[in-house]
Each structure stands twice: as structure tokens, then as C-alpha cells.
Write a protein that holds these residues in place. Structure first.
Motif, PDB file in Angstrom:
ATOM      1  N   TYR A 273       1.010  -1.128  -0.100  1.00 13.80           N
ATOM      2  CA  TYR A 273      -0.076  -0.205  -0.019  1.00 13.80           C
ATOM      3  C   TYR A 273       0.847   1.096   0.227  1.00 13.80           C
ATOM      4  CZ  TYR A 273       0.872   0.721   4.786  1.00 13.80           C
ATOM      5  OH  TYR A 273       1.257   0.842   6.301  1.00 13.80           O
TER       6      TYR A 273
ATOM      7  N   THR B 172      -5.331  -5.323  -5.788  1.00 13.51           N
ATOM      8  CA  THR B 172      -5.092  -4.008  -5.626  1.00 13.51           C
ATOM      9  C   THR B 172      -6.500  -3.334  -4.969  1.00 13.51           C
ATOM     10  OG1 THR B 172      -4.102  -1.895  -6.309  1.00 13.51           O
ATOM     11  CG2 THR B 172      -5.633  -2.894  -7.805  1.00 13.51           C
TER      12      THR B 172
ATOM     13  N   VAL C 279      -2.277  -0.778  -3.080  1.00  9.61           N
ATOM     14  CA  VAL C 279      -3.437  -0.213  -2.571  1.00  9.61           C
ATOM     15  C   VAL C 279      -3.245   1.484  -2.354  1.00  9.61           C
ATOM     16  CG1 VAL C 279      -5.187  -0.177  -0.726  1.00  9.61           C
ATOM     17  CG2 VAL C 279      -4.408  -2.232  -1.712  1.00  9.61           C
TER      18      VAL C 279
END
Length: 180
Positions: free
Chosen positions: A19, A110, A73
């Protein structure tokens, strides 16, 4: 759910979930906020999250997947003018994109968490504002890993914010299932 079944779509528990954070418009304590929320979701699911750094990316509407290579992410703050779905009483949005790596089996690769900049600025000044902000980030990250809203107001995944600051028993059961 998986095509033709009631099994949930989730991330591959054998792969890390990378992320990135776009800090534009974020509250001053956003690093601790995100770190703690990610730790709670990781603990509940068993997923291994890896912080991949700061980004200036703002593509909240369409998280890309190029072949089987996923983008991290994206976690960031925006206004309803930038992300219209944040209009009204919406403090955040979370979701994922899936690919079919195995025929008939979807896997998330994702996702995104977009948080209402103005709501977070206002919440920061309230008593227990940090805990409420963290709960919103946890709620949206739970959407990223595959949980949906529930009808029980005793759960953090209840659609309306009712002041709950931690995952409920049902939330934890669902998150454990997704991580399995």
C-alpha cells in the motif's frame, strides 16, 4: 463472491498487500492513523501488509491492474469535488479490483481507500477524534480485503457510523475467513 459459489473473493493470503499513502489533505497524524488501522486489519486477517511509501497518485476512481502485476492499494484524502461519491454523509470509500489468475477463481490484487478530507479535518478537533478516524480507515480497509456492510449496528462494518471504534465479533469472524 466467487463465480457460482458463496465463497468470498479475497487477496491471496500467501502474498503481501502493498500500500501507498497520498498525504495531500491528510490530518497531521495520518501516519499513525494509517499504521494503526493497517495493523488492526492485518491482525484480524493474517494478511501481511507492506508500506510501499508516499505517492502523489490520485487515481481513486480506477485502480489499475496491468496483466497480473498489481498497483499498490492507494490510501488518500479527497473532497467530494474530486470524488463525487464522498458527497453527503460519506466519510470514506474502500474497495478492490480482482483478476482471474485461476480459471473461475477471482483474487483481489489492488484497491483503494479514499477518505473525506473535510470530515477528517473536522473530526480531528473532537474528543476521541483520532479513534473515530482510525475506525473509519479500518472500516474502509475491511472493504478493501473483501467485507461488505452488515445490518448489525454492533459491528464496525455497519453502514452508518455509530461511534464504534473497533471491530465487532462478526467483523472479526468475517476478516478471519477472508484471510484463510
Amino acid at each position: 463472491t466467487q463465480p457460482g459459489s458463496d465463497r468470498p473473493v479475497s487477496f491471496d493470503p500467501c502474498r503481501e498487500i502493498r500500500y501507498v499513502v497520498n498525504p495531500a489533505g491528510a490530518p497531521p497524524d495520518h501516519e499513525a492513523l494509517v499504521e494503526q488501522a493497517v495493523a488492526q486489519v492485518s491482525r484480524a486477517t493474517g494478511f501481511r501488509f507492506t508500506y510501499a511509501g508516499v505517492t502523489d497518485e490520485r487515481d481513486f476512481e480506477d485502480r489499475g491492474v496491468s496483466g497480473f502485476r498489481a498497483t499498490p492499494v492507494l490510501i488518500g484524502w479527497a473532497t467530494p469535488e474530486e470524488v463525487p461519491a464522498l458527497a453527503g454523509d460519506v466519510a470514506g470509500l474502500g474497495g478492490s479490483s480482482a483478476v482471474e489468475r485461476i480459471p473461475g477463481h477471482l483474487t483481489y490484487v489492488t484497491g483503494k481507500v479514499v477518505l473525506d478530507r473535510d470530515y477528517f479535518a473536522e473530526a480531528a478537533g473532537r474528543p476521541q477524534g483520532f479513534e473515530l478516524e482510525r475506525a473509519i480507515v479500518m472500516h474502509e480497509l475491511a472493504h478493501v480485503v473483501g467485507l461488505d456492510h452488515v445490518e448489525d449496528p454492533n459491528e464496525l462494518m455497519y453502514a452508518e457510523g455509530v461511534g464504534r471504534a473497533s471491530f465487532g465479533r462478526g467483523d472479526l469472524e468475517g476478516l478471519a475467513l477472508l484471510g484463510a
